[in-house]
Design a protein around this motif. Structure first.
Motif, PDB file in Angstrom:
ATOM      1  N   ILE A 211       0.823  -1.207   0.000  1.00 16.33           N
ATOM      2  CA  ILE A 211       0.000   0.000   0.000  1.00 16.33           C
ATOM      3  C   ILE A 211       0.858   1.259   0.000  1.00 16.33           C
ATOM      4  CG2 ILE A 211      -1.644   1.344   1.382  1.00 16.33           C
ATOM      5  CD1 ILE A 211      -2.852  -1.368   2.262  1.00 16.33           C
ATOM      6  N   ASN A 212       1.977   1.221   0.725  1.00 15.78           N
ATOM      7  CA  ASN A 212       2.874   2.378   0.778  1.00 15.78           C
ATOM      8  C   ASN A 212       3.553   2.659  -0.554  1.00 15.78           C
ATOM      9  OD1 ASN A 212       2.383   3.011   3.474  1.00 15.78           O
ATOM     10  ND2 ASN A 212       3.968   1.619   4.223  1.00 15.78           N
ATOM     11  N   LYS A 213       3.551   1.679  -1.457  1.00 17.04           N
ATOM     12  CA  LYS A 213       4.149   1.863  -2.784  1.00 17.04           C
ATOM     13  C   LYS A 213       3.144   2.402  -3.803  1.00 17.04           C
ATOM     14  CE  LYS A 213       8.235   0.146  -1.801  1.00 17.04           C
ATOM     15  NZ  LYS A 213       9.496   0.935  -1.930  1.00 17.04           N
ATOM     16  N   GLN A 214       1.885   2.500  -3.399  1.00 15.23           N
ATOM     17  CA  GLN A 214       0.841   2.938  -4.323  1.00 15.23           C
ATOM     18  C   GLN A 214       0.945   4.427  -4.608  1.00 15.23           C
ATOM     19  OE1 GLN A 214      -3.183   2.223  -2.923  1.00 15.23           O
ATOM     20  NE2 GLN A 214      -3.929   1.872  -4.998  1.00 15.23           N
ATOM     21  N   GLU A 215       0.793   4.788  -5.880  1.00 14.22           N
ATOM     22  CA  GLU A 215       0.840   6.185  -6.286  1.00 14.22           C
ATOM     23  C   GLU A 215      -0.485   6.882  -5.962  1.00 14.22           C
ATOM     24  OE1 GLU A 215       3.584   7.654  -7.583  1.00 14.22           O
ATOM     25  OE2 GLU A 215       4.711   5.774  -7.429  1.00 14.22           O
ATOM     26  N   VAL A 216      -0.478   8.200  -6.019  1.00 14.20           N
ATOM     27  CA  VAL A 216      -1.658   8.989  -5.645  1.00 14.20           C
ATOM     28  C   VAL A 216      -2.880   8.633  -6.488  1.00 14.20           C
ATOM     29  CG1 VAL A 216      -2.611  11.316  -5.474  1.00 14.20           C
ATOM     30  CG2 VAL A 216      -0.240  10.893  -4.799  1.00 14.20           C
ATOM     31  N   ASP A 217      -2.673   8.371  -7.781  1.00  8.68           N
ATOM     32  CA  ASP A 217      -3.813   8.095  -8.659  1.00  8.68           C
ATOM     33  C   ASP A 217      -4.280   6.640  -8.589  1.00  8.68           C
ATOM     34  OD1 ASP A 217      -1.829   6.757 -10.008  1.00  8.68           O
ATOM     35  OD2 ASP A 217      -2.198   7.696 -11.950  1.00  8.68           O
TER      36      ASP A 217
ATOM     37  N   ARG B 244       5.920   0.544 -12.216  1.00  8.01           N
ATOM     38  CA  ARG B 244       6.844  -0.515 -12.618  1.00  8.01           C
ATOM     39  C   ARG B 244       8.264   0.004 -12.608  1.00  8.01           C
ATOM     40  NH1 ARG B 244       9.275  -2.039 -17.554  1.00  8.01           N
ATOM     41  NH2 ARG B 244       9.687  -4.292 -17.716  1.00  8.01           N
ATOM     42  N   ASP B 245       9.167  -0.772 -12.006  1.00  3.65           N
ATOM     43  CA  ASP B 245      10.593  -0.461 -11.998  1.00  3.65           C
ATOM     44  C   ASP B 245      11.261  -1.349 -13.048  1.00  3.65           C
ATOM     45  OD1 ASP B 245      13.396  -0.446 -11.475  1.00  3.65           O
ATOM     46  OD2 ASP B 245      12.990   0.317  -9.459  1.00  3.65           O
TER      47      ASP B 245
ATOM     48  N   PRO C  97      10.347  -8.960 -17.425  1.00  2.00           N
ATOM     49  CA  PRO C  97       9.485  -8.724 -18.586  1.00  2.00           C
ATOM     50  C   PRO C  97       8.058  -9.240 -18.402  1.00  2.00           C
ATOM     51  CG  PRO C  97      11.634  -9.537 -19.276  1.00  2.00           C
ATOM     52  CD  PRO C  97      11.584  -9.656 -17.786  1.00  2.00           C
ATOM     53  N   PHE C  98       7.843 -10.092 -17.402  1.00  2.00           N
ATOM     54  CA  PHE C  98       6.494 -10.584 -17.150  1.00  2.00           C
ATOM     55  C   PHE C  98       5.574  -9.449 -16.719  1.00  2.00           C
ATOM     56  CE2 PHE C  98       9.028 -14.430 -16.650  1.00  2.00           C
ATOM     57  CZ  PHE C  98       8.309 -15.324 -17.418  1.00  2.00           C
ATOM     58  N   VAL C  99       6.159  -8.412 -16.118  1.00  4.15           N
ATOM     59  CA  VAL C  99       5.396  -7.222 -15.739  1.00  4.15           C
ATOM     60  C   VAL C  99       5.746  -6.139 -16.744  1.00  4.15           C
ATOM     61  CG1 VAL C  99       4.951  -5.513 -13.950  1.00  4.15           C
ATOM     62  CG2 VAL C  99       5.441  -7.873 -13.305  1.00  4.15           C
ATOM     63  N   GLN C 100       4.871  -5.904 -17.700  1.00  2.00           N
ATOM     64  CA  GLN C 100       5.218  -5.087 -18.854  1.00  2.00           C
ATOM     65  C   GLN C 100       4.867  -3.615 -18.726  1.00  2.00           C
ATOM     66  OE1 GLN C 100       3.063  -7.219 -21.800  1.00  2.00           O
ATOM     67  NE2 GLN C 100       4.413  -8.986 -21.755  1.00  2.00           N
ATOM     68  N   SER C 101       4.063  -3.253 -17.723  1.00  2.00           N
ATOM     69  CA  SER C 101       3.628  -1.871 -17.620  1.00  2.00           C
ATOM     70  C   SER C 101       3.129  -1.576 -16.213  1.00  2.00           C
ATOM     71  CB  SER C 101       2.485  -1.611 -18.622  1.00  2.00           C
ATOM     72  OG  SER C 101       1.337  -2.365 -18.234  1.00  2.00           O
ATOM     73  N   ASN C 102       2.887  -0.300 -15.942  1.00  2.00           N
ATOM     74  CA  ASN C 102       2.288   0.080 -14.658  1.00  2.00           C
ATOM     75  C   ASN C 102       0.918  -0.571 -14.494  1.00  2.00           C
ATOM     76  OD1 ASN C 102       4.468   1.741 -14.056  1.00  2.00           O
ATOM     77  ND2 ASN C 102       3.485   3.590 -14.829  1.00  2.00           N
ATOM     78  N   LEU C 103       0.195  -0.706 -15.601  1.00  4.19           N
ATOM     79  CA  LEU C 103      -1.146  -1.279 -15.550  1.00  4.19           C
ATOM     80  C   LEU C 103      -1.107  -2.742 -15.118  1.00  4.19           C
ATOM     81  CD1 LEU C 103      -4.167  -0.988 -15.970  1.00  4.19           C
ATOM     82  CD2 LEU C 103      -3.820  -1.419 -18.414  1.00  4.19           C
ATOM     83  N   SER C 104      -0.240  -3.522 -15.746  1.00  6.38           N
ATOM     84  CA  SER C 104      -0.177  -4.941 -15.384  1.00  6.38           C
ATOM     85  C   SER C 104       0.319  -5.117 -13.951  1.00  6.38           C
ATOM     86  CB  SER C 104       0.713  -5.715 -16.360  1.00  6.38           C
ATOM     87  OG  SER C 104       2.008  -5.174 -16.434  1.00  6.38           O
ATOM     88  N   LEU C 105       1.289  -4.319 -13.518  1.00  4.28           N
ATOM     89  CA  LEU C 105       1.761  -4.390 -12.133  1.00  4.28           C
ATOM     90  C   LEU C 105       0.628  -4.042 -11.172  1.00  4.28           C
ATOM     91  CD1 LEU C 105       3.964  -4.732 -10.006  1.00  4.28           C
ATOM     92  CD2 LEU C 105       4.602  -2.337 -10.376  1.00  4.28           C
TER      93      LEU C 105
END
Length: 199
Positions: free
Chosen positions: A17-23, A28-29, A35-43
């Motif tokens: 939860i502490n890693k969650q952005e405001v929006d 994604r780092d 590569p299994f996590v390809q975007s902010n959306l999939s993460l």
């Protein structure tokens, strides 16, 4: 099997939860995430699912409220995302997350319907789905992997396995099975097996 304690599960949920952005999304780092996590959306989808699983176990009301608030922010991020008209793994993952959500929101139902129709209407004559994105090591793997994700998303959103769209897609995947015993790549093969055994 080892069982994680509720206290450790709460700590893990708090860390997430502490890693969650405001929006509402999780960022994604490129260095830390594979590569299994390809975007902010999939993460974000994977993380929302993890929090929902944790929320089903945690009994402490205060922490459960924090988890549910984070999930709601994450779902709002999914709702605000522009999915355009392109079929992608991210779109399928989002539909999966919305389908398993316990939130009874009208806009969730509307987006689920829109994404489902988008997937169905984008199916090719041969039963597959294609994308210009390259997320596997071969063209066969790319087509098979995306098609498998589409099957899983449609099924989890409530479509019957006997539906013509799903049956056509499954038959197509079976026809793509190569002589080496897979579907072009390890990850693609794993997802295809999951899709074919959906029941």
């Amino acid at each position: 099997w080892p069982i994680i304690s509720e206290n450790d599960l709460i700590k893990s949920a708090e860390w997430i939860i502490n890693k969650q952005e405001v929006d509402g999304h999780w960022k994604r780092d490129r260095v830390k995430h594979t590569p299994f996590v390809q975007s902010n959306l999939s993460l974000s989808v994977y993380t929302i699912n993890a929090l929902e699983d944790a929320g089903n176990v945690i009994e402490d009301r205060n922490n459960l409220t924090l988890i549910n608030n984070s999930i709601e922010k994450g779902v709002n991020y999914l709702l605000s995302t522009n999915y355009s008209n392109k079929i992608s793994i991210d779109l399928c993952l989002s539909l999966n997350a919305l389908a398993r959500s316990n939130l009874n929101w009208t806009n969730i139902s509307l987006l689920k319907t829109n994404l489902t129709n988008q997937i169905v209407n984008s199916q090719k004559d041969d039963g597959t789905w294609t994308s210009k994105e390259v997320f596997a090591h071969a063209i066969l793997a790319t087509k098979s992997e995306l098609s498998a994700y589409c099957i899983i998303a449609l099924y989890n959103s409530g479509m019957s396995l006997g539906n013509e769209t799903i049956q056509k897609a499954k038959n197509s995947l079976l026809n793509q099975f190569d002589s080496k015993g897979g579907w072009g790549a390890t990850k693609a093969t794993g997802i295809v097996v999951e899709a074919l055994r959906s029941e």
